[in-house]
Design a protein around this motif. Structure first.
Motif, PDB file in Angstrom:
ATOM      1  N   ASP A   1      34.840  47.104  50.764  1.00 54.41           N
ATOM      2  CA  ASP A   1      35.908  47.739  49.984  1.00 54.41           C
ATOM      3  C   ASP A   1      37.167  46.870  49.987  1.00 54.41           C
ATOM      4  OD1 ASP A   1      34.304  49.896  49.432  1.00 54.41           O
ATOM      5  OD2 ASP A   1      35.177  51.178  50.974  1.00 54.41           O
ATOM      6  N   LEU A   2      37.481  46.292  51.147  1.00 58.45           N
ATOM      7  CA  LEU A   2      38.649  45.415  51.230  1.00 58.45           C
ATOM      8  C   LEU A   2      38.451  44.157  50.389  1.00 58.45           C
ATOM      9  CD1 LEU A   2      39.449  45.753  55.035  1.00 58.45           C
ATOM     10  CD2 LEU A   2      40.707  46.771  53.118  1.00 58.45           C
ATOM     11  N   ASP A   3      37.225  43.619  50.394  1.00 55.47           N
ATOM     12  CA  ASP A   3      36.931  42.457  49.548  1.00 55.47           C
ATOM     13  C   ASP A   3      37.119  42.797  48.073  1.00 55.47           C
ATOM     14  OD1 ASP A   3      36.369  40.858  51.689  1.00 55.47           O
ATOM     15  OD2 ASP A   3      34.199  40.801  51.369  1.00 55.47           O
ATOM     16  N   GLN A   4      36.643  43.970  47.672  1.00 59.46           N
ATOM     17  CA  GLN A   4      36.793  44.390  46.275  1.00 59.46           C
ATOM     18  C   GLN A   4      38.268  44.477  45.905  1.00 59.46           C
ATOM     19  OE1 GLN A   4      34.475  44.826  43.918  1.00 59.46           O
ATOM     20  NE2 GLN A   4      35.992  45.441  42.390  1.00 59.46           N
ATOM     21  N   GLU A   5      39.058  45.044  46.802  1.00 60.25           N
ATOM     22  CA  GLU A   5      40.496  45.168  46.556  1.00 60.25           C
ATOM     23  C   GLU A   5      41.139  43.781  46.420  1.00 60.25           C
ATOM     24  OE1 GLU A   5      44.465  47.096  48.697  1.00 60.25           O
ATOM     25  OE2 GLU A   5      42.488  47.418  49.561  1.00 60.25           O
ATOM     26  N   ASP A   6      40.800  42.863  47.338  1.00 58.30           N
ATOM     27  CA  ASP A   6      41.346  41.498  47.268  1.00 58.30           C
ATOM     28  C   ASP A   6      40.879  40.783  46.002  1.00 58.30           C
ATOM     29  OD1 ASP A   6      42.552  41.962  49.694  1.00 58.30           O
ATOM     30  OD2 ASP A   6      41.114  40.771  50.858  1.00 58.30           O
ATOM     31  N   PHE A   7      39.610  40.991  45.648  1.00 57.52           N
ATOM     32  CA  PHE A   7      39.039  40.373  44.458  1.00 57.52           C
ATOM     33  C   PHE A   7      39.800  40.823  43.208  1.00 57.52           C
ATOM     34  CE2 PHE A   7      35.659  40.115  41.174  1.00 57.52           C
ATOM     35  CZ  PHE A   7      35.284  38.789  41.338  1.00 57.52           C
ATOM     36  N   GLU A   8      40.042  42.120  43.112  1.00 58.66           N
ATOM     37  CA  GLU A   8      40.781  42.656  41.967  1.00 58.66           C
ATOM     38  C   GLU A   8      42.222  42.142  41.949  1.00 58.66           C
ATOM     39  OE1 GLU A   8      40.417  46.928  41.841  1.00 58.66           O
ATOM     40  OE2 GLU A   8      38.233  46.822  41.867  1.00 58.66           O
ATOM     41  N   HIS A   9      42.819  42.012  43.125  1.00 58.83           N
ATOM     42  CA  HIS A   9      44.179  41.486  43.198  1.00 58.83           C
ATOM     43  C   HIS A   9      44.229  40.053  42.665  1.00 58.83           C
ATOM     44  CE1 HIS A   9      48.187  40.565  44.664  1.00 58.83           C
ATOM     45  NE2 HIS A   9      47.680  39.488  45.255  1.00 58.83           N
ATOM     46  N   GLU A  10      43.254  39.238  43.062  1.00 49.65           N
ATOM     47  CA  GLU A  10      43.230  37.842  42.621  1.00 49.65           C
ATOM     48  C   GLU A  10      43.006  37.727  41.116  1.00 49.65           C
ATOM     49  OE1 GLU A  10      44.282  35.494  44.364  1.00 49.65           O
ATOM     50  OE2 GLU A  10      44.181  36.394  46.347  1.00 49.65           O
ATOM     51  N   LEU A  11      42.371  38.696  40.521  1.00 49.16           N
ATOM     52  CA  LEU A  11      42.114  38.663  39.073  1.00 49.16           C
ATOM     53  C   LEU A  11      43.157  39.434  38.265  1.00 49.16           C
ATOM     54  CD1 LEU A  11      38.235  39.102  39.070  1.00 49.16           C
ATOM     55  CD2 LEU A  11      39.552  36.994  38.747  1.00 49.16           C
ATOM     56  N   ASN A  12      44.189  39.937  38.912  1.00 47.81           N
ATOM     57  CA  ASN A  12      45.238  40.701  38.252  1.00 47.81           C
ATOM     58  C   ASN A  12      45.999  39.804  37.278  1.00 47.81           C
ATOM     59  OD1 ASN A  12      47.506  42.162  37.507  1.00 47.81           O
ATOM     60  ND2 ASN A  12      47.763  43.066  39.529  1.00 47.81           N
ATOM     61  N   GLU A  13      46.002  40.175  36.025  1.00 50.23           N
ATOM     62  CA  GLU A  13      46.660  39.391  34.975  1.00 50.23           C
ATOM     63  C   GLU A  13      48.169  39.325  35.170  1.00 50.23           C
ATOM     64  OE1 GLU A  13      45.377  37.680  32.361  1.00 50.23           O
ATOM     65  OE2 GLU A  13      43.313  38.141  32.872  1.00 50.23           O
ATOM     66  N   GLU A  14      48.776  40.381  35.696  1.00 51.79           N
ATOM     67  CA  GLU A  14      50.231  40.410  35.841  1.00 51.79           C
ATOM     68  C   GLU A  14      50.722  39.349  36.820  1.00 51.79           C
ATOM     69  OE1 GLU A  14      51.415  44.375  36.888  1.00 51.79           O
ATOM     70  OE2 GLU A  14      50.369  45.242  35.173  1.00 51.79           O
ATOM     71  N   ASP A  15      49.967  39.085  37.864  1.00 53.41           N
ATOM     72  CA  ASP A  15      50.369  38.091  38.860  1.00 53.41           C
ATOM     73  C   ASP A  15      49.851  36.695  38.523  1.00 53.41           C
ATOM     74  OD1 ASP A  15      51.554  40.131  40.312  1.00 53.41           O
ATOM     75  OD2 ASP A  15      49.788  40.459  41.560  1.00 53.41           O
ATOM     76  N   GLY A  16      49.131  36.569  37.455  1.00 51.61           N
ATOM     77  CA  GLY A  16      48.504  35.298  37.103  1.00 51.61           C
ATOM     78  C   GLY A  16      47.179  35.196  37.836  1.00 51.61           C
ATOM     79  N   ALA A  17      46.111  35.371  37.121  1.00 51.30           N
ATOM     80  CA  ALA A  17      44.782  35.420  37.733  1.00 51.30           C
ATOM     81  C   ALA A  17      44.482  34.130  38.488  1.00 51.30           C
ATOM     82  CB  ALA A  17      43.733  35.654  36.660  1.00 51.30           C
ATOM     83  N   ASN A  18      43.985  34.268  39.702  1.00 46.19           N
ATOM     84  CA  ASN A  18      43.598  33.130  40.541  1.00 46.19           C
ATOM     85  C   ASN A  18      42.081  33.145  40.644  1.00 46.19           C
ATOM     86  OD1 ASN A  18      43.079  31.259  42.531  1.00 46.19           O
ATOM     87  ND2 ASN A  18      44.797  31.888  43.816  1.00 46.19           N
ATOM     88  N   PHE A  19      41.441  32.470  39.692  1.00 47.90           N
ATOM     89  CA  PHE A  19      39.986  32.484  39.622  1.00 47.90           C
ATOM     90  C   PHE A  19      39.343  31.758  40.801  1.00 47.90           C
ATOM     91  CE2 PHE A  19      41.216  33.189  35.187  1.00 47.90           C
ATOM     92  CZ  PHE A  19      40.529  34.367  34.954  1.00 47.90           C
ATOM     93  N   ILE A  20      39.998  30.735  41.326  1.00 47.17           N
ATOM     94  CA  ILE A  20      39.440  29.984  42.465  1.00 47.17           C
ATOM     95  C   ILE A  20      39.381  30.884  43.702  1.00 47.17           C
ATOM     96  CG2 ILE A  20      39.843  28.037  44.029  1.00 47.17           C
ATOM     97  CD1 ILE A  20      41.036  26.560  41.587  1.00 47.17           C
TER      98      ILE A  20
END
Length: 154
Positions: A105-124
């Motif tokens: 669940d924590l990984d999913q949350e971090d994954f979604e955070h990294e893909l958040n468009e507002e913060d600039g998605a960090n695909f790496i």
């Protein structure tokens, strides 16, 4: 004397055991009642142990039957071993290691955070979480029973 003590003890705990298992309560009664033709210590011990969890007690709390003369437990009188207990979560004792599920669940949350468009998605960073895990393990182990029949390849 021992048979009388056993019968009184059984009478005092039989309602507790019967609330968990009528069959095990019958086993205890049949072996410890006054006038029982014989007593199977192993059957009585096993009947009690099967109901410890239901009665809210543990093997460690019950202990075993100690022989002071030999400074050891009587044969077959050693305490049973409690099943592995996992860390309680808000008063609930889970039957499996649920922290692994929580880590996903924590990984999913971090994954979604990294893909958040507002913060600039960090695909790496998102790919690293996906491939290697972040809070969780990056692998899984499981056992599959043998197939009952052969399957053709492909």
């Amino acid at each position: 004397k021992e048979k009388g003590e056993g019968a009184v003890f059984a009478a005092s705990v039989l309602p507790l055991v019967a609330a968990c298992s009528d069959l095990d309560a019958s086993t205890i009664y049949d072996n410890l009642r006054l006038g029982a033709p014989s007593t199977s210590w192993s059957a009585v011990k096993a009947a009690f142990e099967r109901n410890y969890e239901c009665m809210g007690i543990t093997c460690a709390e019950v202990g075993g039957i100690w022989d002071a003369a030999s400074n050891s437990y009587f044969a077959a009188g050693a305490p049973c071993v409690d099943p592995k207990l996992y860390e309680p979560i808000a008063g609930y004792i889970p039957g499996s290691q649920v922290t692994d599920h929580n880590a996903l669940d924590l990984d999913q949350e971090d994954f979604e955070h990294e893909l958040n468009e507002e913060d600039g998605a960090n695909f790496i960073a998102a790919k690293a979480i996906y491939e290697k895990g972040g809070n969780s393990k990056s692998y899984a182990e499981f056992t599959v029973d043998a197939l009952r029949s052969s399957l053709a390849k492909g």
